[in-house]
Design a protein around this motif. Structure first.
Motif, mmCIF file in Angstrom:
data_model
loop_
_atom_site.group_PDB
_atom_site.id
_atom_site.type_symbol
_atom_site.label_atom_id
_atom_site.label_comp_id
_atom_site.label_asym_id
_atom_site.label_seq_id
_atom_site.Cartn_x
_atom_site.Cartn_y
_atom_site.Cartn_z
ATOM 1 N N ARG A 108 23.874 27.001 16.571
ATOM 2 C CA ARG A 108 24.248 26.482 17.715
ATOM 3 C C ARG A 108 25.367 26.098 18.330
ATOM 4 O O ARG A 108 26.848 25.803 18.527
ATOM 5 N N ARG A 112 29.486 26.220 19.470
ATOM 6 C CA ARG A 112 29.918 25.279 20.177
ATOM 7 C C ARG A 112 31.549 25.091 19.822
ATOM 8 O O ARG A 112 32.254 24.621 20.582
ATOM 9 N N CYS A 115 32.835 28.769 21.677
ATOM 10 C CA CYS A 115 33.243 29.267 22.881
ATOM 11 C C CYS A 115 33.687 28.187 23.927
ATOM 12 O O CYS A 115 32.502 26.885 23.717
ATOM 13 N N TYR A 120 29.033 29.086 26.465
ATOM 14 C CA TYR A 120 28.224 28.265 25.207
ATOM 15 C C TYR A 120 26.557 27.985 25.667
ATOM 16 O O TYR A 120 25.896 28.351 24.814
#
Length: 216
Positions: A108, A112, A115, A120
């Motif tokens: 993730r 982050r 995007c 995201y």
């Protein structure tokens, strides 16, 4: 008395000549130093002034850009002096691989960074659903067959460029016990993804963010 007057006159004449000599030299020195000093100031100012980077000249023919969108690409290049079409396409392909890998592995943090918030959020929801189901992806990006810009626009300060990726991906989905429930690593499947990247052309940050995803 006459002798004293003569002596005083000689002394006065000597002092006058001496004073004239000193003043004359100072005046001549000032006349020579003023233009020199201004010349040095102009040179120093020119050296201190930041030079504007020249706008990059785009080639008449741009590989990787569909003819219908060349005008959009040129408008972005005119607004962003650092824009380079070849560097953008290489960067887009690199981002494509990094984002896919991050999504497949549930990274993730990388998503982050690469995007915007909406994209995201979509990736994050899909990862969460996969985690809840106890499934993992064992995917491999075999190669990117093609990457072409099929849309480009500049609205106010925001540049958007859409890239159509054609790639071969070997995809495998495993359950929580590691058993293959879908796909095969032996057979790569052609995948067509249409991704749009955006960037504020006045920002000092050179990175483009993934703004939209679709399938071709």
């Amino acid at each position: 008395m006459i002798i004293q007057i003569v002596i005083l006159a000689v002394i006065a004449a000597f002092l006058g000549m001496k004073l004239y000599s000193v003043l004359g030299k100072r005046h001549e020195g000032e006349e020579e130093s003023i233009p020199k000093r201004f010349e040095e100031q102009r040179r120093d100012a020119a050296q201190a002034r930041p030079a504007l980077a020249p706008a990059r000249q785009l080639p008449q023919e741009m590989p990787g850009v569909l003819p219908a969108v060349e005008s959009g690409v040129r408008s972005i290049a005119a607004a962003d002096r650092q824009f380079d079409i070849t560097a953008f396409l290489e960067g887009a392909k690199g981002a494509y691989g990094m984002i896919l890998e991050a999504f497949w592995t549930g990274d993730r943090e990388t998503l982050r960074e690469l995007c915007d918030e909406d994209v995201y959020a979509g990736f994050d929801a899909a990862i969460a659903a996969r985690e809840e189901a106890g499934e993992t992806l064992d995917n491999t990006l075999v190669r990117i067959e093609d990457a072409k810009i099929d849309a480009a626009s500049l609205v106010d300060r925001t540049a958007r460029i859409r890239v159509r990726f054609v790639s071969d991906i070997a995809a495998v989905t495993r359950d929580r016990d590691g058993n293959v429930v879908a796909g095969s690593l032996d057979d790569a499947i052609e995948s067509v993804d249409v991704w749009t990247f955006k960037r504020d052309v006045r920002s000092e940050d050179p990175d483009w963010l993934l703004d939209e995803t679709d399938q071709g």
